[in-house]
Write a protein that holds these residues in place. Structure first.
Motif, short mmCIF file in Angstrom:
data_model
loop_
_atom_site.label_atom_id
_atom_site.label_comp_id
_atom_site.label_asym_id
_atom_site.label_seq_id
_atom_site.Cartn_x
_atom_site.Cartn_y
_atom_site.Cartn_z
N ASP A 103 -31.58 33.93 -10.38
CA ASP A 103 -32.01 33.89 -8.98
C ASP A 103 -33.42 33.36 -8.82
OD1 ASP A 103 -29.60 34.87 -8.00
OD2 ASP A 103 -30.25 36.96 -8.12
N ASP A 104 -34.30 33.70 -9.75
CA ASP A 104 -35.69 33.21 -9.67
C ASP A 104 -35.75 31.70 -9.82
OD1 ASP A 104 -36.66 35.77 -9.28
OD2 ASP A 104 -37.02 36.12 -11.42
N GLU A 105 -34.95 31.16 -10.74
CA GLU A 105 -34.92 29.70 -10.94
C GLU A 105 -34.32 29.02 -9.72
OE1 GLU A 105 -35.30 25.88 -12.47
OE2 GLU A 105 -36.31 27.74 -13.00
N LEU A 106 -33.28 29.59 -9.17
CA LEU A 106 -32.65 29.03 -7.97
C LEU A 106 -33.64 29.04 -6.80
CD1 LEU A 106 -30.13 27.91 -6.57
CD2 LEU A 106 -29.41 30.27 -6.16
N ARG A 107 -34.34 30.13 -6.62
CA ARG A 107 -35.34 30.23 -5.55
C ARG A 107 -36.49 29.25 -5.79
NH1 ARG A 107 -36.36 35.13 -6.30
NH2 ARG A 107 -34.48 35.89 -5.29
N SER A 108 -36.94 29.14 -7.03
CA SER A 108 -38.03 28.22 -7.36
C SER A 108 -37.63 26.77 -7.10
CB SER A 108 -38.42 28.41 -8.83
OG SER A 108 -39.32 27.44 -9.23
N LEU A 109 -36.42 26.42 -7.49
CA LEU A 109 -35.93 25.05 -7.28
C LEU A 109 -35.79 24.77 -5.78
CD1 LEU A 109 -34.97 22.50 -8.71
CD2 LEU A 109 -32.69 23.46 -8.74
N THR A 110 -35.28 25.73 -5.04
CA THR A 110 -35.15 25.57 -3.58
C THR A 110 -36.52 25.40 -2.94
OG1 THR A 110 -33.16 26.94 -3.62
CG2 THR A 110 -34.21 26.63 -1.49
N ASP A 111 -37.49 26.20 -3.38
CA ASP A 111 -38.85 26.08 -2.85
C ASP A 111 -39.45 24.72 -3.17
OD1 ASP A 111 -38.67 28.62 -1.84
OD2 ASP A 111 -39.86 29.56 -3.44
N MET A 112 -39.20 24.23 -4.39
CA MET A 112 -39.72 22.94 -4.79
C MET A 112 -39.14 21.83 -3.91
SD MET A 112 -39.21 20.90 -8.38
CE MET A 112 -37.50 20.56 -7.99
N ILE A 113 -37.84 21.89 -3.65
CA ILE A 113 -37.20 20.88 -2.81
C ILE A 113 -37.70 20.98 -1.37
CG2 ILE A 113 -34.97 20.15 -1.85
CD1 ILE A 113 -33.78 20.83 -4.64
N ASP A 114 -37.89 22.21 -0.88
CA ASP A 114 -38.43 22.39 0.46
C ASP A 114 -39.84 21.81 0.57
OD1 ASP A 114 -36.12 23.59 1.37
OD2 ASP A 114 -36.90 25.63 1.17
N THR A 115 -40.65 22.03 -0.46
CA THR A 115 -42.01 21.49 -0.48
C THR A 115 -41.98 19.97 -0.45
OG1 THR A 115 -42.81 23.40 -1.70
CG2 THR A 115 -44.18 21.43 -1.76
N GLU A 116 -41.10 19.39 -1.26
CA GLU A 116 -40.96 17.93 -1.29
C GLU A 116 -40.54 17.41 0.08
OE1 GLU A 116 -41.75 15.79 -3.54
OE2 GLU A 116 -41.82 16.86 -5.43
N GLU A 157 -20.70 30.84 -14.76
CA GLU A 157 -20.29 31.85 -13.78
C GLU A 157 -18.84 31.62 -13.35
OE1 GLU A 157 -20.89 35.28 -12.03
OE2 GLU A 157 -22.52 34.28 -13.09
N LEU A 158 -18.50 30.38 -13.10
CA LEU A 158 -17.13 30.06 -12.70
C LEU A 158 -16.13 30.36 -13.82
CD1 LEU A 158 -15.25 28.94 -10.54
CD2 LEU A 158 -15.71 26.66 -11.43
N GLU A 159 -16.51 30.06 -15.05
CA GLU A 159 -15.62 30.32 -16.19
C GLU A 159 -15.34 31.82 -16.33
OE1 GLU A 159 -17.69 28.46 -19.41
OE2 GLU A 159 -16.82 26.49 -18.98
N ILE A 160 -16.37 32.65 -16.18
CA ILE A 160 -16.14 34.09 -16.32
C ILE A 160 -15.32 34.62 -15.14
CG2 ILE A 160 -18.22 34.99 -15.19
CD1 ILE A 160 -18.37 37.01 -17.54
N LYS A 161 -15.51 34.06 -13.97
CA LYS A 161 -14.72 34.50 -12.81
C LYS A 161 -13.26 34.10 -12.95
CE LYS A 161 -18.46 34.96 -9.55
NZ LYS A 161 -19.14 34.51 -8.35
N VAL A 165 -24.10 37.16 -12.94
CA VAL A 165 -25.01 37.44 -14.04
C VAL A 165 -25.57 36.20 -14.73
CG1 VAL A 165 -24.08 39.72 -14.50
CG2 VAL A 165 -23.03 37.76 -15.60
N PHE A 166 -24.88 35.08 -14.67
CA PHE A 166 -25.37 33.89 -15.36
C PHE A 166 -26.32 33.05 -14.51
CE2 PHE A 166 -21.42 34.62 -17.81
CZ PHE A 166 -22.00 34.70 -19.06
N VAL A 167 -26.34 33.27 -13.20
CA VAL A 167 -27.21 32.50 -12.32
C VAL A 167 -28.57 33.18 -12.23
CG1 VAL A 167 -27.52 31.61 -9.98
CG2 VAL A 167 -25.23 31.66 -10.99
#
Length: 116
Positions: free
Chosen positions: A95-108, A60-64, A91-93
């Motif tokens: 969102d579902d994976e980011l949300r899932s990872l955030t939820d996993m860390i919150d659960t932990e 994402e940074l490279e394209i920007k 477009v490269f990020v």
């Protein structure tokens, strides 16, 4: 002492811990105990997921950077609108994976607090 790959894998399945305190922040370092950071997520899984997320942000940074260079040369409104959309949509990020990872860390985090 030579460490084998199997030993490293076994170690990676252990909970990640830090020195912490259950009481207030005024306790001395000797009074602190180890607090688990990740209880249910194996370290290889966490590292793999974080690596993919970092790679998507790098893309994402490279394209920007490329778009920022091109913005000084482009005068077509349609192209500029497309650049603006691509810039804001990230477009490269995934969102579902980011949300899932955030939820996993919150659960932990919740599990770590309830287990102390």
């Amino acid at each position: 002492m030579k460490t084998e790959v199997a030993d490293l894998y076994d170690m990676s399945l252990l909970p990640i811990t830090i020195k912490g305190s259950r009481a207030d922040s005024s306790t001395s370092a000797s009074d602190q105990e180890e607090v688990a950071l990740f209880l249910i997520t194996p370290l290889p899984t966490l590292v793999a997921r974080l690596s993919l997320l970092v790679a998507s942000f790098v893309q994402e940074l490279e394209i920007k950077v490329g778009m920022a260079v091109e913005l000084t040369k482009i005068r077509d409104r349609t192209v500029l609108t497309a650049y603006l959309s691509a810039w804001t949509l990230q477009v490269f990020v995934d969102d579902d994976e980011l949300r899932s990872l955030t939820d996993m860390i919150d659960t932990e985090k919740i599990l770590a607090v309830t287990n102390t």
